[in-house]
Design a protein around this motif. Structure first.
Motif, PDB file in Angstrom:
ATOM      1  N   HIS A  88       0.832  -1.208   0.000  1.00 45.03           N
ATOM      2  CA  HIS A  88       0.000   0.000   0.000  1.00 45.03           C
ATOM      3  C   HIS A  88       0.865   1.256   0.000  1.00 45.03           C
ATOM      4  N   VAL A  89       1.884   1.275   0.855  1.00 42.95           N
ATOM      5  CA  VAL A  89       2.753   2.455   0.944  1.00 42.95           C
ATOM      6  C   VAL A  89       3.529   2.664  -0.355  1.00 42.95           C
ATOM      7  N   LEU A  90       4.034   1.594  -0.947  1.00 39.06           N
ATOM      8  CA  LEU A  90       4.784   1.724  -2.201  1.00 39.06           C
ATOM      9  C   LEU A  90       3.886   2.215  -3.328  1.00 39.06           C
ATOM     10  N   ARG A  91       2.662   1.745  -3.374  1.00 36.53           N
ATOM     11  CA  ARG A  91       1.742   2.179  -4.428  1.00 36.53           C
ATOM     12  C   ARG A  91       1.298   3.621  -4.240  1.00 36.53           C
ATOM     13  N   MET A  92       1.406   4.141  -3.035  1.00 41.80           N
ATOM     14  CA  MET A  92       1.065   5.541  -2.801  1.00 41.80           C
ATOM     15  C   MET A  92       2.156   6.472  -3.307  1.00 41.80           C
ATOM     16  N   GLY A  93       3.326   5.930  -3.637  1.00 40.29           N
ATOM     17  CA  GLY A  93       4.378   6.766  -4.191  1.00 40.29           C
ATOM     18  C   GLY A  93       5.701   6.712  -3.464  1.00 40.29           C
ATOM     19  N   ALA A  94       5.785   5.966  -2.344  1.00 39.96           N
ATOM     20  CA  ALA A  94       7.069   5.847  -1.649  1.00 39.96           C
ATOM     21  C   ALA A  94       8.077   5.121  -2.533  1.00 39.96           C
ATOM     22  N   ASP A  95       9.340   5.490  -2.406  1.00 40.86           N
ATOM     23  CA  ASP A  95      10.383   4.907  -3.248  1.00 40.86           C
ATOM     24  C   ASP A  95      10.884   3.564  -2.732  1.00 40.86           C
ATOM     25  N   ASP A  96      10.772   3.349  -1.428  1.00 44.24           N
ATOM     26  CA  ASP A  96      11.328   2.113  -0.879  1.00 44.24           C
ATOM     27  C   ASP A  96      10.728   1.868   0.493  1.00 44.24           C
ATOM     28  N   TRP A  97      10.746   0.598   0.897  1.00 48.11           N
ATOM     29  CA  TRP A  97      10.346   0.198   2.252  1.00 48.11           C
ATOM     30  C   TRP A  97      11.529  -0.519   2.887  1.00 48.11           C
ATOM     31  N   ILE A  98      11.842  -0.142   4.124  1.00 46.13           N
ATOM     32  CA  ILE A  98      12.964  -0.725   4.845  1.00 46.13           C
ATOM     33  C   ILE A  98      12.440  -1.301   6.147  1.00 46.13           C
ATOM     34  N   ALA A  99      12.673  -2.590   6.361  1.00 46.88           N
ATOM     35  CA  ALA A  99      12.207  -3.244   7.582  1.00 46.88           C
ATOM     36  C   ALA A  99      13.148  -2.931   8.736  1.00 46.88           C
ATOM     37  N   LYS A 100      12.580  -2.541   9.858  1.00 46.57           N
ATOM     38  CA  LYS A 100      13.361  -2.334  11.085  1.00 46.57           C
ATOM     39  C   LYS A 100      13.307  -3.591  11.936  1.00 46.57           C
ATOM     40  N   PRO A 101      14.385  -3.906  12.678  1.00 51.77           N
ATOM     41  CA  PRO A 101      15.642  -3.152  12.768  1.00 51.77           C
ATOM     42  C   PRO A 101      16.476  -3.289  11.504  1.00 51.77           C
ATOM     43  N   CYS A 102      17.162  -2.227  11.144  1.00 45.30           N
ATOM     44  CA  CYS A 102      18.014  -2.257   9.964  1.00 45.30           C
ATOM     45  C   CYS A 102      19.353  -1.600  10.303  1.00 45.30           C
ATOM     46  N   HIS A 103      20.347  -1.906   9.504  1.00 44.35           N
ATOM     47  CA  HIS A 103      21.668  -1.322   9.716  1.00 44.35           C
ATOM     48  C   HIS A 103      21.697   0.068   9.089  1.00 44.35           C
ATOM     49  N   PRO A 104      22.265   1.070   9.785  1.00 43.25           N
ATOM     50  CA  PRO A 104      22.337   2.416   9.210  1.00 43.25           C
ATOM     51  C   PRO A 104      22.992   2.457   7.837  1.00 43.25           C
ATOM     52  N   GLU A 105      23.995   1.604   7.589  1.00 37.71           N
ATOM     53  CA  GLU A 105      24.667   1.606   6.293  1.00 37.71           C
ATOM     54  C   GLU A 105      23.704   1.203   5.177  1.00 37.71           C
ATOM     55  N   GLU A 106      22.818   0.243   5.471  1.00 35.42           N
ATOM     56  CA  GLU A 106      21.840  -0.154   4.457  1.00 35.42           C
ATOM     57  C   GLU A 106      20.874   0.986   4.173  1.00 35.42           C
ATOM     58  N   LEU A 107      20.398   1.649   5.216  1.00 29.86           N
ATOM     59  CA  LEU A 107      19.482   2.770   5.005  1.00 29.86           C
ATOM     60  C   LEU A 107      20.154   3.862   4.173  1.00 29.86           C
ATOM     61  N   ILE A 108      21.391   4.182   4.491  1.00 25.63           N
ATOM     62  CA  ILE A 108      22.114   5.223   3.750  1.00 25.63           C
ATOM     63  C   ILE A 108      22.279   4.819   2.291  1.00 25.63           C
ATOM     64  N   ALA A 109      22.616   3.545   2.043  1.00 21.31           N
ATOM     65  CA  ALA A 109      22.781   3.081   0.668  1.00 21.31           C
ATOM     66  C   ALA A 109      21.476   3.182  -0.106  1.00 21.31           C
ATOM     67  N   ARG A 110      20.366   2.875   0.564  1.00 22.84           N
ATOM     68  CA  ARG A 110      19.072   2.967  -0.120  1.00 22.84           C
ATOM     69  C   ARG A 110      18.687   4.409  -0.393  1.00 22.84           C
ATOM     70  N   VAL A 111      19.030   5.311   0.515  1.00 24.43           N
ATOM     71  CA  VAL A 111      18.792   6.736   0.275  1.00 24.43           C
ATOM     72  C   VAL A 111      19.591   7.201  -0.937  1.00 24.43           C
ATOM     73  N   GLU A 112      20.857   6.815  -1.004  1.00 23.94           N
ATOM     74  CA  GLU A 112      21.697   7.216  -2.135  1.00 23.94           C
ATOM     75  C   GLU A 112      21.127   6.685  -3.450  1.00 23.94           C
ATOM     76  N   ALA A 113      20.645   5.421  -3.440  1.00 27.70           N
ATOM     77  CA  ALA A 113      20.076   4.838  -4.651  1.00 27.70           C
ATOM     78  C   ALA A 113      18.822   5.590  -5.080  1.00 27.70           C
ATOM     79  N   ALA A 114      17.966   5.950  -4.126  1.00 28.62           N
ATOM     80  CA  ALA A 114      16.741   6.676  -4.455  1.00 28.62           C
ATOM     81  C   ALA A 114      17.055   8.060  -5.013  1.00 28.62           C
ATOM     82  N   VAL A 115      18.057   8.714  -4.460  1.00 24.98           N
ATOM     83  CA  VAL A 115      18.437  10.050  -4.958  1.00 24.98           C
ATOM     84  C   VAL A 115      19.007   9.945  -6.374  1.00 24.98           C
ATOM     85  N   ARG A 116      19.803   8.892  -6.639  1.00 24.47           N
ATOM     86  CA  ARG A 116      20.334   8.706  -7.995  1.00 24.47           C
ATOM     87  C   ARG A 116      19.200   8.523  -8.990  1.00 24.47           C
TER      88      ARG A 116
END
Length: 246
Positions: A88-116
């Motif tokens: 539902h969230v992805l279809r509303m327009g979000a670029d990605d979903w990240i399950a918590k708990p997650c590693h900060p490095e993974e979140l940062i990498a996904r942010v960089e990918a979305a910005v690219r």
């Protein structure tokens, strides 16, 4: 990088923001009200949202932000979510979903990918439309049309279509498609590419039934080529037995 955060998990924020400081990123934790104007005024380049921090109206808030700021990469994270909630969230327009708990490095990498991907989208908006069969891909609209009717592609479906169309008839492997469209390496057994190709193929067939655009190469990947659908051959007339003379 200027990263906006909506997250009440102080422990996770401390670890994440220490890492962001080492990367020399600007970051800011926002509290309500979560209006589009506040993110624009701060010149945010991406937004990370923890659904639990938004309360029961979280999905509506994410949808409003995505609608009012379509070029802002929005990444949503949460704990113990269901498949239906993530879809539902992805279809509303979000670029990605990240399950918590997650590693900060993974979140940062996904942010960089979305910005690219967002930068590639902005550059694509200046390109000329591409026409194939009955289909016209219009980068300025970030959409594909059959005649003047929009195929109503989601952002990821559109990115998938453009990637295949620009391959000039070459077969693209699933792993390559995943890295280019999703922005990171495909996990073994992930069927996301196949699922999105199926959805895209259905929309193309509904909008342009006289043409076949997506072609499967089993065990390898997919190829884009506008090929007319052959009309079914008419059955030959049955021979008649001459009647006997009377």
């Amino acid at each position: 990088m200027r990263l906006a955060l909506i997250d009440g998990d102080t422990g996770f924020l401390q670890v994440l923001c220490n890492r962001l400081n080492r990367l020399d990123w600007d970051w800011r934790v926002f509290e309500a009200p979560y209006t589009a104007a506040r993110f624009v005024d701060w010149r945010a380049q991406a937004l990370v949202v923890d659904m639990a921090s938004l309360g029961p109206e979280g999905a509506d808030a994410v949808e409003r932000i995505c609608r009012e700021l379509p070029t802002l990469p929005v990444l949503v994270c949460g704990v113990d979510s269901t498949v239906a909630e993530r879809v539902h969230v992805l279809r509303m327009g979000a670029d990605d979903w990240i399950a918590k708990p997650c590693h900060p490095e993974e979140l940062i990498a996904r942010v960089e990918a979305a910005v690219r991907r967002g930068r590639a989208t902005a550059a694509a908006a200046e390109l000329e439309p591409m026409a194939f069969g009955d289909l016209e891909i219009r980068p300025a609209r970030y959409q594909a049309f059959a005649g003047e009717r929009s195929l109503e592609l989601t952002r990821r479906e559109y990115e998938l279509l453009v990637l295949l169309a620009e391959a000039d008839g070459r077969v693209l492997e699933r792993e390559h498609i995943y890295e280019r469209v999703w922005g990171y390496r495909m996990v073994r057994g992930d069927r996301s590419v196949d699922v999105f190709v199926r959805k895209l193929r259905q929309k193309l067939r509904r909008g342009s039934p006289g043409w076949e655009y997506l072609h499967t190469h089993f065990g390898v990947g997919y190829r884009f080529s506008a090929e007319p659908v052959s009309a079914p051959c008419a059955s030959p007339p049955r021979p008649t037995t001459p009647s006997a003379p009377r």
